[in-house]
Design a protein around this motif. Sequence first.
Motif, PDB file in Angstrom:
ATOM      1  N   GLU A  77       0.778  -1.218   0.172  1.00 13.05           N
ATOM      2  CA  GLU A  77       0.039   0.083  -0.101  1.00 13.05           C
ATOM      3  C   GLU A  77       1.021   1.703  -0.342  1.00 13.05           C
ATOM      4  O   GLU A  77       0.445   2.102  -0.782  1.00 13.05           O
ATOM      5  CB  GLU A  77      -0.958  -0.172   1.567  1.00 13.05           C
ATOM      6  N   THR A  78       1.952   1.310   0.870  1.00 13.22           N
ATOM      7  CA  THR A  78       3.022   2.872   1.163  1.00 13.22           C
ATOM      8  C   THR A  78       3.680   3.024  -0.559  1.00 13.22           C
ATOM      9  O   THR A  78       3.521   3.939  -1.004  1.00 13.22           O
ATOM     10  CB  THR A  78       4.140   2.209   2.223  1.00 13.22           C
ATOM     11  N   ILE A  79       3.956   1.575  -0.866  1.00 10.80           N
ATOM     12  CA  ILE A  79       4.797   2.137  -2.297  1.00 10.80           C
ATOM     13  C   ILE A  79       3.981   2.564  -3.504  1.00 10.80           C
ATOM     14  O   ILE A  79       4.360   3.359  -4.298  1.00 10.80           O
ATOM     15  CB  ILE A  79       5.897   0.590  -2.482  1.00 10.80           C
ATOM     16  N   LEU A  80       2.542   1.866  -3.671  1.00 11.92           N
ATOM     17  CA  LEU A  80       1.810   1.943  -4.509  1.00 11.92           C
ATOM     18  C   LEU A  80       1.124   3.796  -4.559  1.00 11.92           C
ATOM     19  O   LEU A  80       2.062   4.564  -5.842  1.00 11.92           O
ATOM     20  CB  LEU A  80       1.063   0.921  -4.413  1.00 11.92           C
ATOM     21  N   TRP A  81       0.754   4.270  -3.229  1.00 17.31           N
ATOM     22  CA  TRP A  81       0.680   5.954  -2.751  1.00 17.31           C
ATOM     23  C   TRP A  81       2.302   6.122  -3.396  1.00 17.31           C
ATOM     24  O   TRP A  81       2.056   7.417  -4.150  1.00 17.31           O
ATOM     25  CB  TRP A  81       0.643   5.184  -1.277  1.00 17.31           C
ATOM     26  N   LYS A  82       3.556   6.171  -2.963  1.00 22.35           N
ATOM     27  CA  LYS A  82       4.532   6.941  -3.209  1.00 22.35           C
ATOM     28  C   LYS A  82       4.845   6.755  -4.961  1.00 22.35           C
ATOM     29  O   LYS A  82       5.271   7.651  -5.386  1.00 22.35           O
ATOM     30  CB  LYS A  82       5.066   5.915  -3.097  1.00 22.35           C
ATOM     31  N   LEU A  83       4.355   5.610  -5.405  1.00 23.19           N
ATOM     32  CA  LEU A  83       4.804   6.158  -7.122  1.00 23.19           C
ATOM     33  C   LEU A  83       3.647   6.805  -7.314  1.00 23.19           C
ATOM     34  O   LEU A  83       4.103   7.586  -8.509  1.00 23.19           O
ATOM     35  CB  LEU A  83       4.238   4.732  -6.853  1.00 23.19           C
ATOM     36  N   LYS A  84       2.318   6.671  -7.115  1.00 25.08           N
ATOM     37  CA  LYS A  84       0.593   7.598  -8.044  1.00 25.08           C
ATOM     38  C   LYS A  84       1.261   8.760  -7.312  1.00 25.08           C
ATOM     39  O   LYS A  84       1.406  10.258  -8.108  1.00 25.08           O
ATOM     40  CB  LYS A  84       0.125   7.164  -6.626  1.00 25.08           C
ATOM     41  N   MET A  85       1.984   9.497  -6.236  1.00 27.80           N
ATOM     42  CA  MET A  85       2.142  11.042  -5.802  1.00 27.80           C
ATOM     43  C   MET A  85       3.519  11.560  -6.358  1.00 27.80           C
ATOM     44  O   MET A  85       3.675  12.596  -6.192  1.00 27.80           O
ATOM     45  CB  MET A  85       2.301  10.896  -4.382  1.00 27.80           C
ATOM     46  N   GLY A  86       4.433  11.092  -6.783  1.00 30.68           N
ATOM     47  CA  GLY A  86       5.929  10.802  -7.277  1.00 30.68           C
ATOM     48  C   GLY A  86       6.414  11.127  -5.842  1.00 30.68           C
ATOM     49  O   GLY A  86       7.786  11.748  -5.984  1.00 30.68           O
TER      50      GLY A  86
END
Length: 456
Positions: free
Chosen positions: A427-436
């Motif tokens: 969940e965390t890494i997918l959020w980081k990728l979406k927000m850059g």
Amino acid sequence: MKIRPRRFSTQRSLLLFALCISLYLSLLFNEHVLFAVRRDPPTSAGRTAPQSNASPPTIHNAAPHAVNDGCLPVSSSPTPRIYLHIGPHKTGTTSLQDYLACNTEFLAQHRTHYLGKINPNDVKACPSVPPDLLRPLLQNPSARAAKQLQTAVAFHLSQNHSVILSSEDMLDISPALLAEALSLSTTPAVPIVPVVGYRRYHEWLTSLYRFRYEPHWYDLDRWREWNDDDDDDGSIPTLRSFVTPWIAERRAHPTLERLQNFSSFVVAWTTCPLVLNLHADRDVATSFLEQITDAPPSSMPPPWRANVRIREEYAVDAEILALRLRREGKLAAVLPRRVVVDVLRNKMRSLYWKADVEVVPPLDCLGEEEEEALLRATREAEREVVSEFYRRGGKDELEKEFREMAGERHEFCNVNLEEMLQEPGWETILWKLKMGRLREEDFAVRNVVHVGERTV
């Protein structure tokens, strides 16, 4: 005085048209007849070489000994010879080319010369590298390129020396140009020896899959960015969807396919092919030299290992996931493709490659029926290509290797991305990728075991 433009008469027009037709027929004749100077040569058994009208090979209808049917053993053929190494891809071709290019002095001592192709990046450290006379004919087919190669071939043959040419794309050359380059019209008695590599069907397919779709971390020039249309629709297949058509359509083993195409392409084929078996020989390059020279094994130059790299675990899966996330609008536009794939791959490795134990991720593998069909195709191909090796113990080794690849090594699998993303830690890494908002630790691989080296 006014000068009128001169007009062609009907008679002159017909004469010009007839001249063009004559020229076209002449070129067409040369294309198909140049190789006929040595058509149907006799063999030791009184039979003739394979004919060009043979049906395309398939696993289910080839003869049990099709590879060595109606041909003269190389050891019984006269010298000098022309060795044409025609691949196929992923059977040690680059390693053999590099080995031959780096050992020209040894070859010359045994009245043999390698004329290409050369892989410049692999042979930089070699003391002496021959000029690459084959690559110009492959890249820009022309009479001039054929003439350059023909001059070298004719010279060595006149000295009673053999020559070697190697390329996976050899059969892409025009038959007429290759006939000219090999001096067939002037030296029709020189035997042509086809040389092919052999890798088990299941192993060759998995290697081909990785070569086509695994990101080339070691070669930035081959890295694709997001703006490439061919992959942006998520068209990278899983191994299962890649292999299934080969099984369902019963496609021939690439080595059999090359030999069939070669028999249609070069009617002058008079000797049995040399099959370089990756599973029987300690090294295909030194094995090849043992078969074409009288040198003892102890005198052979050491094997050349330039084409070895670290296998990148989860590389294809990470790229499939990256393309999917981008297609679904779940990636920040500023993130380059290479960065996204690198972060996703490192995340997979940190979760599933612990230092003390391997944690198997959710997998999407070949089904039981698909595995059995692939094993059956591998058995049939091995019986046809290297029948003696198969009978003398290769069958047991094949079965053992296949079961290991399908079982504990998970070679016929991809990560099941749907199930994997439901597991904790994503969940965390997918959020980081979406927000850059990536950080340095997202690129670091922790608690990862050394996977080791393998030739691909």
